[in-house]
Write a protein that holds these residues in place. Structure first.
Motif, PDB file in Angstrom:
ATOM      1  N   SER A 269       0.847  -1.189   0.000  1.00  0.00           N
ATOM      2  CA  SER A 269       0.000   0.000   0.000  1.00  0.00           C
ATOM      3  C   SER A 269       0.883   1.239   0.000  1.00  0.00           C
ATOM      4  N   GLU A 270       0.261   2.393  -0.180  1.00  0.00           N
ATOM      5  CA  GLU A 270       0.994   3.656  -0.203  1.00  0.00           C
ATOM      6  C   GLU A 270       1.742   3.877   1.111  1.00  0.00           C
ATOM      7  N   ASP A 271       1.148   3.425   2.212  1.00  0.00           N
ATOM      8  CA  ASP A 271       1.740   3.633   3.538  1.00  0.00           C
ATOM      9  C   ASP A 271       2.568   2.446   4.008  1.00  0.00           C
ATOM     10  N   ASP A 272       2.745   1.465   3.151  1.00  0.00           N
ATOM     11  CA  ASP A 272       3.447   0.239   3.561  1.00  0.00           C
ATOM     12  C   ASP A 272       4.333  -0.248   2.426  1.00  0.00           C
ATOM     13  N   ARG A 287      10.136   4.946  -5.649  1.00  0.00           N
ATOM     14  CA  ARG A 287       8.846   5.088  -4.991  1.00  0.00           C
ATOM     15  C   ARG A 287       8.037   3.797  -5.121  1.00  0.00           C
ATOM     16  N   TYR A 288       7.734   3.424  -6.371  1.00  0.00           N
ATOM     17  CA  TYR A 288       6.968   2.206  -6.616  1.00  0.00           C
ATOM     18  C   TYR A 288       7.806   1.109  -7.272  1.00  0.00           C
ATOM     19  N   GLN A 289       9.036   1.471  -7.703  1.00  0.00           N
ATOM     20  CA  GLN A 289       9.858   0.515  -8.446  1.00  0.00           C
ATOM     21  C   GLN A 289      11.288   0.564  -7.932  1.00  0.00           C
ATOM     22  N   CYS A 293      16.803  -3.311  -9.481  1.00  0.00           N
ATOM     23  CA  CYS A 293      16.417  -4.475 -10.292  1.00  0.00           C
ATOM     24  C   CYS A 293      15.061  -4.315 -10.990  1.00  0.00           C
ATOM     25  N   ASP A 294      14.446  -3.143 -10.825  1.00  0.00           N
ATOM     26  CA  ASP A 294      13.166  -2.839 -11.482  1.00  0.00           C
ATOM     27  C   ASP A 294      11.973  -3.605 -10.916  1.00  0.00           C
ATOM     28  N   TYR A 295      12.139  -4.236  -9.760  1.00  0.00           N
ATOM     29  CA  TYR A 295      10.986  -4.883  -9.109  1.00  0.00           C
ATOM     30  C   TYR A 295       9.969  -3.789  -8.769  1.00  0.00           C
ATOM     31  N   THR A 296       8.680  -4.052  -9.000  1.00  0.00           N
ATOM     32  CA  THR A 296       7.645  -3.040  -8.750  1.00  0.00           C
ATOM     33  C   THR A 296       6.587  -3.550  -7.782  1.00  0.00           C
TER      34      THR A 296
END
Length: 726
Positions: A269-272, A287-289, A293-296
């Motif tokens: 989640s945004e907070d986790d 932030r999201y990635q 290694c580009d894990y998202t």
């Protein structure tokens, strides 16, 4: 020479090269700035009625270039634009008796003049405002909280037959309220709640969407991977491959993703977000990635619904319009994309902190056209960039933007308000609970305010004074750095974020000191001055079967009060609501609270979450446990109880710690409130009278201590510098 018109204004088109040169020489010699004198804004606001009487046309005629072709058509267009401008600038209170308003009134009465589905009827002020919506086409419904803005705006939009389809943008928590009113008005089969891009093509008349869906990208977070082998517990990346769900140690395969007790996948989640990348085990940098290694952590992402909008609506209603006061926010930008001919905004608090809050709201309503003119440049606001907003703030809001500690004195933060009233007269319908024409229908009793000055207990005072001294030392050091920088002809800015952090620390110390390890609860026998007062008052109210609301600005305080007050009187319960409480549970708590026979009698809520949209008229008392810097947010809090449906007088208790920041904030709140009241309600607070209310029993604790109470009283009575803060 031919006279044409464009979207910007008039245009003199030459038939030959020599004619074009002569025209250019004419304009240059006569100092005619065509971008101004030929603009629609100038033509409809400052020029004569006839195109042939404009300065540009007269000079061309003297130079032998007077055009004949296109004059009549252009004159008709100008007449139409001037007629529309004059109607736009007509004050709403002058509409009565005009053909447009009389027609609109008949439409509203014809459709909603009788009893509605629930047996109720529209009040006269609601019918009149709905008619004004139809007649004007652009309107700010600024009814006081609880006077029926939702029902009124729906009646106006539905009674207008030209509204084949219209859009309503509201908060997600308000969707149910809108649906209920739609059903009450008999249109339960004619609405859709927008969820996906394809829903915008629906032919249903009412399109209802939340700010969240309309403005924010729809992000679906990925499932959380298992961080270790469920069998052997190995977590090293060479032993346990979380992406595959395979353990190289025990040679077994497992479900690669985590599930809860109900077998539902647990997602990020945004907070986790992860501290370490689940794939490469390096520190999470993106932030999201993962940048390594580009894990998202994102499974899928869809654009916000406003990106699929391409006209198609005849009108738009924006609920809680104060949320678009920041023109750079996602919500405001998404709303600005909606460019319908008819636009309506709803807000009981259109200006929460000062007149400058109105800029983007008025800009969207007017489309930043000629009717919304920059008073400094005398041109229409562009609707973007900083200049227009800064000019509006400087001219109407009493000056440049101010920070927390930059307030020199308690004074109304509004200026040139007569001109601002002129703008609002053409757009806004304001109704207060105690107005003539309202109170006889709504019968909402005026609340009674009690300002309680409470002396801090010994442990509280020690903690608070300790934090004040630390704050003073920090601020004095910052001032010294600033003076040294100025001596070197350099610029040094004291961090506003740091100041706000200190302010927040002082607020918590004055209201809920148990949040700090330094607090010695034993010295105060496990209670605080505010908690003690609240408990005693709660017992008295609950014995008389009176329910109560409590508001605080801090999540921890909200939770603790909910737990500490539960069972304060045998058989009576307490609950709490803040941003972390799920929506379905909030509705359950409020439903129970509104049931007179339910034991839930105390509801503790945060300022941010509890201040809007909820109707809690079973409450007969409201406690403001601590204050917010936003005066209208505070008013919204106690308006949960003081609204349509409330039959009893509500007591509002302001809990102010003696010699604490509470009293400082009270002065600041009054300063802001006065500016808003002047701008919106055309009334000014009498600070000399109010000063008498805030003189408590507090005494300064020494020559180095800050006597906040004395400071606030002085500030309210004649205005003092905030030099004492250092």
């Amino acid at each position: 020479m031919k006279l044409n018109y464009t979207n910007q204004g008039l245009e003199f088109r030459s038939d030959s090269f020599d004619e074009a040169l002569l025209k250019s020489e004419c304009f240059k010699t006569e100092k005619i700035h065509t971008e101004n004198l030929l603009s629609w804004h100038y033509l409809v606001t400052a020029s004569s009625d006839n195109v042939t009487d404009t300065k540009s046309y007269k000079q061309l005629r003297l130079w032998g270039l007077a055009p004949n072709d296109g004059v009549e058509v252009t004159q008709n267009v100008l007449n139409s634009k001037r007629k529309g401008y004059k109607w736009d600038m007509t004050p709403i209170h002058y509409l009565d008796g005009t053909p447009q308003y009389e027609r609109a009134l008949e439409l509203v009465k014809g459709k909603f003049g009788g009893p509605l589905r629930d047996g109720s009827t529209l009040f006269p002020y609601q019918i009149e405002t709905a008619a004004a919506m139809i007649a004007k086409g652009r309107l700010l419904n600024a009814f006081d909280m609880g006077l029926g803005k939702t029902r009124t705006s729906l009646a106006g939009a539905l009674a207008d037959p030209s509204n084949k389809r219209f859009l309503i943008i509201t908060m997600s928590r308000n969707i149910n309220d809108w649906v209920r009113e739609i059903e009450t008005l008999g249109h339960e089969d004619d609405y859709i709640i927008l969820q996906h891009a394809g829903d915008l093509k629906s032919q249903k008349r009412i399109h209802l969407v939340s700010y969240e869906k309309w403005s924010a990208d729809r992000v679906k977070f990925a499932k959380k991977p298992q961080e270790e082998c469920p069998d052997c517990g190995m977590s090293h990346k060479r032993a346990w491959k979380s992406t595959l769900g395979y353990c190289y140690v025990c040679k077994t395969s497992h479900e690669p993703y985590r599930v809860n007790d109900d077998g539902i996948y647990i997602r990020w989640s945004e907070d986790d977000l992860p501290e370490q990348c689940p794939s490469c085990k390096k520190d999470w940098k993106g932030r999201y990635q993962c940048t390594h290694c580009d894990y998202t952590v994102i499974e899928s992402r869809k654009k916000a619904l406003h990106t699929y909008y391409h006209n198609g609506y005849n009108a738009c209603i924006v609920d809680e319009a104060q949320y678009i006061k920041n023109g750079k926010s996602k919500r405001a930008l998404a709303v600005q994309r909606v460019k319908t001919n008819k636009r309506f905004a709803l807000s009981g608090t259109p200006a929460e902190n000062g007149a400058d809050d109105l800029f983007w709201l008025l800009g969207w309503l007017t489309g930043f056209t000629s009717r919304f003119e920059d008073p400094i440049t005398n041109k229409p606001y562009k609707g973007y960039g900083k200049t227009g907003e800064e000019n509006f703030r400087e001219y109407f809001a009493g000056g440049k933007k101010r920070r927390v500690l930059d307030i020199d004195s308690v004074e109304a933060r509004a200026s040139h308000h007569e001109q601002l009233w002129g703008i609002l007269d053409t757009l806004m319908v304001r109704k207060k609970k105690q107005d003539d024409g309202v109170k006889e229908h709504t019968k909402v009793p005026k609340p009674e305010h009690h300002r309680m000055h409470l002396n801090l207990h010994e442990a509280e005072r020690e903690l608070y004074d300790k934090f004040v001294e630390e704050f003073k030392e920090w601020y004095e050091l910052e001032l010294a750095k600033k003076e040294a920088a100025e001596a070197r002809d350099e610029t040094y800015r004291i961090s506003t974020i740091e100041i706000c952090a200190w302010m927040d620390k002082l607020r918590k110390a004055a209201s809920s000191p148990w949040q700090y390890e330094e607090y010695d609860a034993k010295k105060s026998k496990g209670t605080t001055s505010k908690l003690e007062y609240t408990k005693n008052k709660a017992r008295d109210l609950l014995r008389r079967n009176k329910k109560m609301l409590i508001f605080s600005g801090h999540k921890n305080t909200v939770e603790q009060l909910g737990l500490l007050l539960d069972g304060v009187l045998p058989g009576k319960e307490a609950g709490y609501i803040h941003g972390g409480v799920k929506m379905e549970y909030r509705w359950e708590l409020m439903k129970r609270f509104q049931d007179p026979s339910d034991p839930l009698s105390i509801l503790v809520m945060s300022h941010k979450t509890g201040a809007e949209s909820y109707t809690l008229t079973e409450a007969k008392a409201v406690f403001l446990y601590d204050l917010d810097f936003n005066p209208k947010k505070i008013e919204q809090c106690y308006s949960r109880a003081v609204r349509l449906g409330q039959l009893d007088k509500v007591d509002v208790y302001w809990l102010l710690g003696v010699d604490t920041i509470d009293v400082n904030m009270h002065g600041l709140v009054l300063s802001k409130a006065s500016g808003v009241d002047i701008a919106i309600d055309r009334k000014e607070l009498d600070f000399n009278e109010l000063a008498k209310e805030f003189k408590g029993d507090g005494v300064g604790s020494g020559p180095t201590a800050i006597d906040y109470e004395e400071f606030a009283s002085e500030m309210l009575s004649r205005g003092t510098k905030r030099e004492e803060i250092a």
